[in-house]
Each structure stands twice: as structure tokens, then as C-alpha cells.
Scaffold this active site. Structure first.
Site: not given
Ligand code: BV8
Length: 226
Positions: A56, A91, A107, A118
């Protein structure tokens, strides 16, 4: 082209891509270089806090060196023209704020630090380490104020209300791979909103959107907003 009130925008890494911050799941994306399990879960932090802080710290430095792009500025103009526009971002960079917008960081944010002992929050220094003492309780239990996988995203109640009330839901620059954010479009549609996806390519949830604008955010977002 946009209704007069009730717009909710969700942004992802694609909105910051042209500021040089890269994305997570594109070919050269962050999650292709680093294993999520090693740097973006609470278990990873418990196992090796120095490694997670280093990850980070690198991202915080890159975000500080980056500039908001035309998409960030256009969304700030939209919020200034229509103050009821809600901007939710996945983001953790501060480019929306630096463009003059007021995002909901579901996030967390690289700019934030959190004490696990704390709950105290403060502005994160450029470089954080496991030895940092909490300014509130002095415990050496500080972490980046980031929501990791397996942790509940922030502001979910407020977000759910906005999704129920909005007339238009717009997803910009997100792959629709991460829940619960990936489900917001369907949630808004079920409540009667029109949905629009603005992205460089098809996402995992593209089929669920009413309309699509394809192209780089620095071109498509200003065109849509203005
Ligand atoms: C939770 C911070 C439960 C970290 C991040 C079903 C329901 C609920 C949860 C789940 C579920 N199935 C699975 C889960 C668990 C998990 C999950 O979703 N896993 C996935 C991988 C399957 N979800 C979680 O764990 C979440 N928490 O569910 O908690 C709970 C309930 C009760 C009590 C406690 C807990 C928490 C998720 C948050 C994790 N943290 N970010 C960090 O940044 O280091 S998420 C992570 O993915 C990234 O950090 C980012 O923030 C996020 C999403 O990614 P995107 O922003 O979409 O980026 P990506 O690269 O994927 O895509 C980019 C897009 O841009 C592409 O489409 C591309 O085509 C496009 N693009 C590229 N260039 C351009 C463009 N578009 C326009 N112009 C351009 N130039």
C-alpha cells in the site's frame, strides 16, 4: 442525455487507468502481478503486516504522483451541476477528490490510516509501517484504512438507499468482478432505475445494463456528462 435528478455513479479502476494507475484485472493488471491472498486480505495482514504495508505504500506513492484525468474532472462537473448526484467509488486513490468531486469510498482510501485496537482514523503518512503507533491510543496496531477481501465494504446502508431512489445508475470503468459492488446495477434496475455502463470493454455484468457506451473514460465520460 441525463435525467434531471437521481443519478448514482459507480467507478472502478478504469476511471483512473489513464492517470497511469493501472487496473487490477486487465492483462497487465495489479492482480496479475500480486496475489490478492498475500496483500489484500486481513489474514495476509495478520501474517505479514510489513509486506502488506509495503504494497500500500507503493500504491499510495503512485496515487500521489498521479493526476486526475478528464473523466475525474467531468464527474466533478456533474456533481457541481447536479448536487444530488451520488458518486460511489471502488477506488482507493484520491483522484475524484482532487478533481473537486465528493466520492463515497466503499473500499476505503489510501489516504486513510486506521487503528485496529481503538478504531481511531487519521490521515495516513506517505509510508506506513507495523511499528507506527496510533495517535489515539499509542498501540502499534495501525493498518491502511482499506476494505480487504472478506471485509464488509463501507457505507453499505447509505449506498443501498441511493440505489433504491435513483433514476439512473451509471457504472464506469469496472469489470463487475467484485461483489457487492458488481450487484449494484441489478439492485438499481430492480428498483426501477435506468442503467448505463461506460467501459473500455464488456464487463462481467454488461448484459444487465440497458445502455452501453464503449471507449476510454477520458473520452466517453466528458462526452456523456457534457
Ligand atoms: C464482502 C480495496 C462480505 C483493496 C477491493 C458475493 C457476494 C458478496 C461477496 C462475495 C460474493 N462472491 C465473492 C465474494 C467475496 C469478494 C468478491 O467479490 N470476490 C471476487 C473476486 C469474486 N468480495 C468481498 O470480499 C467484499 N466483501 O463481500 O464482505 C461480508 C459480509 C458480512 C461481514 C463481513 C464481510 C469486499 C471486496 C472489496 C475488496 N477490496 N479494493 C485494494 O484496492 O487494494 S476490491 C478490488 O476489486 C479492487 O481493489 C477494485 O477496487 C475492485 C474492483 O475492480 P475494478 O475497479 O472493477 O477493476 P478491474 O481491474 O477489475 O476492472 C477495470 C475495468 O476498467 C475493466 O472492465 C476495464 O475494461 C476497464 N477499463 C480499463 N481501462 C479503461 C477502462 N474503462 C474505461 N476507460 C479506460 N481507460
Amino acid at each position: 442525455m441525463t435525467p434531471k435528478t437521481g443519478i448514482v455513479v459507480l467507478t472502478g479502476a478504469g476511471v483512473s487507468a489513464e492517470s497511469g494507475l493501472g487496473t487490477f484485472r486487465d492483462t497487465d493488471g495489479l492482480w496479475t502481478q500480486v496475489n490478492i491472498e498475500e496483500v489484500a486480505t486481513p489474514e495476509a495482514f495478520a501474517r505479514d503486516p510489513a509486506k502488506v504495508h509495503a504494497f500500500y505504500n507503493m500504491r499510495r506513492g503512485k496515487a500521489r504522483a498521479a493526476d486526475p484525468n478528464a473523466a475525474h474532472h467531468a464527474l466533478a462537473r456533474l456533481q457541481q451541476a447536479r448536487p444530488d448526484t451520488v458518486l460511489i467509488t471502488q477506488n482507493v486513490d484520491d483522484l475524484h477528490e482532487r478533481a473537486g468531486a465528493a466520492p463515497i469510498h466503499m473500499h476505503g482510501a489510501l489516504a486513510g490510516a486506521l487503528c485496529q485496537a481503538c478504531g481511531h482514523r487519521w490521515a495516513a503518512p506517505e509510508v506506513m509501517s507495523p511499528d507506527d503507533a496510533c495517535p489515539g491510543c499509542a498501540a502499534r496496531a495501525t493498518r491502511p484504512d482499506i476494505v480487504w477481501f472478506g471485509e464488509m465494504p463501507y457505507h453499505m446502508e447509505r449506498i443501498a438507499e441511493h440505489l433504491q431512489e435513483c433514476d439512473l445508475f451509471v457504472a464506469i470503468g469496472t469489470s463487475g468482478a467484485v461483489y457487492p459492488a458488481a450487484g449494484f446495477g441489478a439492485e438499481a434496475a430492480m428498483a426501477g432505475a435506468e442503467t448505463l455502463e461506460i467501459n473500455l470493454a464488456a464487463s462481467d455484468v454488461t448484459d444487465g445494463f440497458d445502455r452501453h457506451i464503449v471507449g476510454p473514460a477520458t473520452q466517453t465520460v466528458p462526452d456523456w456528462v457534457d
